[in-house]
Each structure stands twice: as C-alpha cells, then as structure tokens.
Design an enzyme around this catalytic site. Structure first.
Site, PDB file in Angstrom:
ATOM      1  N   ARG A 101       0.856  -1.178   0.000  1.00 19.47           N
ATOM      2  CA  ARG A 101       0.000   0.000   0.000  1.00 19.47           C
ATOM      3  C   ARG A 101       0.892   1.228   0.000  1.00 19.47           C
ATOM      4  NH1 ARG A 101      -4.238   3.091  -1.358  1.00 19.47           N
ATOM      5  NH2 ARG A 101      -4.539   4.794   0.111  1.00 19.47           N
ATOM      6  N   ASP A 142      -0.643   8.313   0.427  1.00 11.72           N
ATOM      7  CA  ASP A 142      -0.307   9.727   0.556  1.00 11.72           C
ATOM      8  C   ASP A 142      -1.117  10.324   1.700  1.00 11.72           C
ATOM      9  OD1 ASP A 142       1.454   9.616  -1.531  1.00 11.72           O
ATOM     10  OD2 ASP A 142       0.017  10.266  -3.042  1.00 11.72           O
ATOM     11  N   GLU A 143      -0.452  11.063   2.554  1.00 17.04           N
ATOM     12  CA  GLU A 143      -1.039  11.514   3.817  1.00 17.04           C
ATOM     13  C   GLU A 143      -2.347  12.292   3.650  1.00 17.04           C
ATOM     14  OE1 GLU A 143       0.693  14.642   6.245  1.00 17.04           O
ATOM     15  OE2 GLU A 143       1.673  15.475   4.477  1.00 17.04           O
ATOM     16  N   GLY A 189      -3.364  16.666   0.803  1.00 13.05           N
ATOM     17  CA  GLY A 189      -4.310  17.382  -0.056  1.00 13.05           C
ATOM     18  C   GLY A 189      -3.885  17.489  -1.505  1.00 13.05           C
ATOM     19  N   ARG A 190      -3.527  16.343  -2.102  1.00 17.39           N
ATOM     20  CA  ARG A 190      -3.041  16.334  -3.486  1.00 17.39           C
ATOM     21  C   ARG A 190      -1.845  17.279  -3.636  1.00 17.39           C
ATOM     22  NH1 ARG A 190      -8.506  15.762  -4.014  1.00 17.39           N
ATOM     23  NH2 ARG A 190      -8.991  17.913  -4.499  1.00 17.39           N
ATOM     24  N   ASP A 214      -4.771  17.239  -9.718  1.00 23.28           N
ATOM     25  CA  ASP A 214      -3.914  16.643  -8.692  1.00 23.28           C
ATOM     26  C   ASP A 214      -2.499  17.180  -8.865  1.00 23.28           C
ATOM     27  OD1 ASP A 214      -2.571  14.964  -6.903  1.00 23.28           O
ATOM     28  OD2 ASP A 214      -3.894  13.276  -7.341  1.00 23.28           O
ATOM     29  N   ARG A 259       0.055  16.234  -7.101  1.00 21.52           N
ATOM     30  CA  ARG A 259       1.065  15.241  -6.756  1.00 21.52           C
ATOM     31  C   ARG A 259       1.743  14.705  -8.011  1.00 21.52           C
ATOM     32  NH1 ARG A 259      -2.690  11.253  -3.404  1.00 21.52           N
ATOM     33  NH2 ARG A 259      -4.044  11.877  -5.122  1.00 21.52           N
TER      34      ARG A 259
END
Length: 501
Positions: A332, A335-336, A380-381, A409, A411
């Site tokens: 897994r 992302d936070e 938050g992306r 996004d 990221r």
C-alpha cells in the site's frame, strides 16, 4: 588589422590581459584578508562549549588543513557598521546576532573556485558507500568548506531553532539508538543512478559507514504500532492474532519502520521528468523565492535536500522477504491525509484505505510473505488541507484544486518508486491502490504489478462517495461501475443543515 601577439596591437592586448590578471590577484588577496578578519570576529563572538566539536573537524586530512578559512564569502548587512575592522556591531540586528552566537555578516553563497572551498567527493551511482561518499549539508563554520549538497528541511528547522536560541550552534549530533533496526541491502539498484534519484540509499548508515568524518556510535533497535480500528479488525475476524505479526486481541502489530527524508540527485531528477537540468534548477530557485541560490551559482552541486516531507515505510513480517522474489508481497503506497488519517474525518476514503492496506499487509506476512505500507507526505493532493475538497458534489470534487493549481492533482509519483528500489523490491503481487499515477510510475520503473486491489465497498463511508466516485470517474482503477456525468452530479455530500448542531 593587427593580430594577437604581433605589432603594437598585440602588445597592447597582452598588456590589458596582464593588467586584468593583476587586478584579479589583488582582489583575491583582499578576499583572503577579509576571510581571516571575519574568521577572527566569528571566533571572538561565538559561544564556546567545552568538548564540543563538529565531527568533520577532527578528521580533516593534514593535506586539506592548510589555508582553509572557517567561513565562505560573506556580505555585511549591519547598518552603521564600520568597514575599518571594528568588531563591535552597532545595529539592532547585529546585537541580536551577537547574543545568538552569530556574526553580523550573512553567508550569501559559495562558489566552485572559492579559496578554501573543497567539497567532499560525491559520486552518485557508485556501487558502494566508500566510492559514493557522504552527503554533507551542514552550514557549520567548520564544515562549510567540505559541503557537497544544499538545502534540507532539517537544515531549515535547525536554522529556526538556532535563531530562536533553542539549540546550541556548536551542538554535536549523538547517534545513540539511531542504528537501523534491521539490515536492508545493499542491492544492485543502489548503484544505478537512474533507479534512485530522490533519496540517499546509504543515508541510514552514514554515521557508521563514514566514520572518518563522524564518530562511530553503538546502537540498539526499536519496534511497534497500533491503530484503534485494528481491534475491531480482530473482533470482526478480518485479522487473526498469531502472536508474531498480529500480537493480541487488541490488534497490536509487530512492525519494522524505516523513516526517509528526500535527497535529490538533480541530474537524475531532471532525466526522470524529461526536462533539462538547467530548467529544473531555475524552477527550484524561482519557486523557493531564491532561498537556494547555490542551485544556480554552483553547477558542481548536484545534490539538493528539498524542504518537503519525506516518507515512512512500515514492514510487516520478515524484512528480508521484501526483496525475495519467491515470497509474495502486498503493498500500500499511501499519501497523507491529516483530516482522515489523524482526525478520522469521513469525507474521504484515506483512513479506511490505510487500515485496509495494513490488514492486507499483515495477512500477507502471516501467510509467509511480506506486507509493506509506505506513507508519503503529500497532503491534499500536494496542495495542503485547505484545497483538499472543493465542492460537495462528486461532479465538482476537483474544482478547488483546479482553480488554484490548474490541475486535478498536484502530486507527482515519478520519484515514488525510488523507495521500492531501495527496499530491493522487484515485483508486487498485490497493489492496494486504485491510483493510475502510482501504478504507471511503478511499472514504468520496471517493477511489475500482478494484481490491483480496490477498496471494498463495505469500507467506504457514506459521505466519502463524493471523493471515491469522482476519482473513479476521473480514471482511478475499478472493476465496478463508472458513472455517467448525470449520475456523478447526483452524488451529494452532507451539508451543514443535515446535522444537529
């Protein structure tokens, strides 16, 4: 027309060159004198701590110990400060600097050919730690001459703490109890400069591998972890205690943790994104407000420690099995999400997916394989909590991010697979993620994924349908139904009036 070296014109040209060289020599002499002056002033006002040293200072080879000033080129910012060699600052800032252990002069930058600057060799992609060399980023007056990297979130926090007098400028790191809990690698991927460009594969061993520049410390290991939902996982039968991985009825787990801070090898990062290294350097310089001028002025600096969050790896089962291709691996990559992961908000599926990922990782470890959860700092992306969710309809879910960043996004996952290479992972049997960006990044780095596992329907909170349906419609992996535009616009989250206040 007279040619160089012939006749009057040539003689005049040579004379001009000699005059320019003489001026450079005089300027260099003045610079060296200023170095010595600044060094004396720094020593006069710096706080002294008995027995304190830098670590690097003790190990400097004799051939490098000559004519090395303690500070690089500096620029005076003290208003009213005399240039006649006065050592008493008069400005408010200079007085504050004195009491904080700083000089009234500010380190501006350093340059490749500057007198006394001799960075430690750093050969990214070398097959072993000795050939690669240590990453040195300290701004200590005694180590700056040997620095070969720039930036770093730790450096920023250290600077803030120094400025607020919370730390001693001469503090010497003590690495007791920081030794890795288990042995990882080395793997062949560590010596491939194309495989790992966003972290230092030798960083976890630096205090011991590079004992010629840092004192060697003896250390011990630490374990452990538990989330409230895992007790319910045991009660419901999704997890079964075995005393080894799932320790008891409370859902306490045995876990090996690896914490990683980013270290960017700029040529490799640029190549990974398919851009010119100069463009990358300029973008980093401009978007950090010029905070990292050496990215521009020093072409020889190839390593950059970005002030962005790192990542943490949680390994369930025997860590050696992560790199064993005969053992199954469940992964897994998470992302936070502070609102969901920490405070339990149900407007998104982040925490449920994290819990599900942990459960599946534990099961894989109990079945003789390996389970890994990697937690990245990309709130938050990658735009922060404020922009996490725009509208309360699935059809408008990405609007806030698009309004601010111009994309759904922010990221990027191109550097994410580096941690997989570091862990020695060569294939993934079960990928517990619906993100195509993560999937494409991993497969693009030559690591096959045999199965993709989406979040089960019964683990999706009702109010988070806005998020998950929007993501599926935008392209996230699913084996289920993809909504039409009309169906998506009908997915509405809770509103203020729906709740008793």
């Amino acid at each position: 027309m007279a040619t160089p070296g012939s006749g009057t014109g040539g003689e005049a040209g040579i004379a001009d060159v000699l005059q320019a060289l003489k001026a450079i020599q005089e300027s260099q002499s003045r610079l060296e004198t200023e170095f010595e002056s600044v060094s004396r002033r720094l020593d006069a006002i710096a706080p002294t701590v008995p027995g304190a040293s830098s670590g690097l200072e003790k190990k400097t080879p004799p051939q490098l110990a000559t004519r090395i000033p303690t500070t690089p080129t500096q620029i005076s910012l003290g208003a009213g400060e005399s240039d006649a060699g006065s050592t008493t600052p008069t400005s408010k800032e200079a007085v504050q600097a004195q009491t904080s252990g700083f000089t009234s002069r500010i380190i501006l930058t350093t340059y490749p050919k500057q007198t006394g600057i001799d960075p430690l060799p750093l050969r990214w992609g070398a097959p072993d730690a000795t050939g690669r060399g240590p990453v040195v980023v300290s701004r200590s007056s005694s180590t700056i001459r040997r620095r070969n990297a720039h930036g770093g979130s730790y450096s920023i926090y250290f600077a803030l703490a120094l400025a607020s007098k919370q730390l001693n400028a001469n503090h010497r790191p003590d690495f007791t109890n920081t030794e890795p809990a288990v042995n990882i690698g080395p793997f062949p991927q560590w010596g491939d400069k194309k495989k790992i460009v966003a972290m230092d594969p030798w960083g976890h061993l630096a205090p011991w591998l590079f004992s010629d520049v840092m004192e060697k410390e003896n250390s011990k290991r630490r374990p452990a972890g538990c989330l409230p939902e895992l007790e319910e996982s045991v009660r419901s039968g999704r997890l079964v205690p075995d005393g080894k991985v799932c320790l008891n009825e409370m859902g306490e787990l045995a876990v090996t943790k690896f914490a990683v801070e980013p270290v960017w090898y700029l040529p490799g990062v640029a190549e990974r994104f398919g851009i010119d290294e100069g463009v990358l350097r300029r973008s980093l310089f401009e978007h950090t407000g010029g905070s990292y001028p050496e990215l521009i002025t020093r072409g020889d600096i190839k390593v950059f420690l970005p002030p962005i969050g790192g990542l943490t790896v949680y390994c369930f089962g025997d860590p050696a099995k992560m790199s064993d291709e005969k053992c199954r691996l469940a992964l897994r990559v998470h992302d936070e999400c502070n609102g969901s992961d920490v405070f339990g908000s149900d407007i998104c599926t982040c925490r449920p997916y994290l819990i599900f990922g942990i459960e599946e990782a534990v099961k894989e470890a109990q079945n003789g394989g390996s389970g890994v959860v990697i937690y990245f700092r990309k709130e938050g992306r990658a735009l922060g909590e404020v922009t996490k969710r725009g509208e309360d309809r699935a059809s408008d879910y990405f609007k806030r991010t698009e309004n601010i960043a111009g994309v759904k996004d922010m990221r990027f996952q191109a550097l994410m697979p580096d941690i997989l290479h570091w862990l020695g992972i060569k294939k993934i049997d079960r990928m517990l993620s619906m993100s195509n960006m993560k999937y494409d990044a991993i497969v693009g780095q030559g690591i096959p994924i045999h199965e993709r596992v989406e979040l089960p329907e019964d683990l999706i909170p009702a109010d988070s349908r806005v998020e998950i349906d929007a993501k599926i419609t935008a392209g996230y992996f699913t084996t289920g139904h993809r909504m039409t535009a009309d169906e998506l616009s009908a997915v509405q989250g809770r509103i203020w009036e729906d709740i008793d206040h």
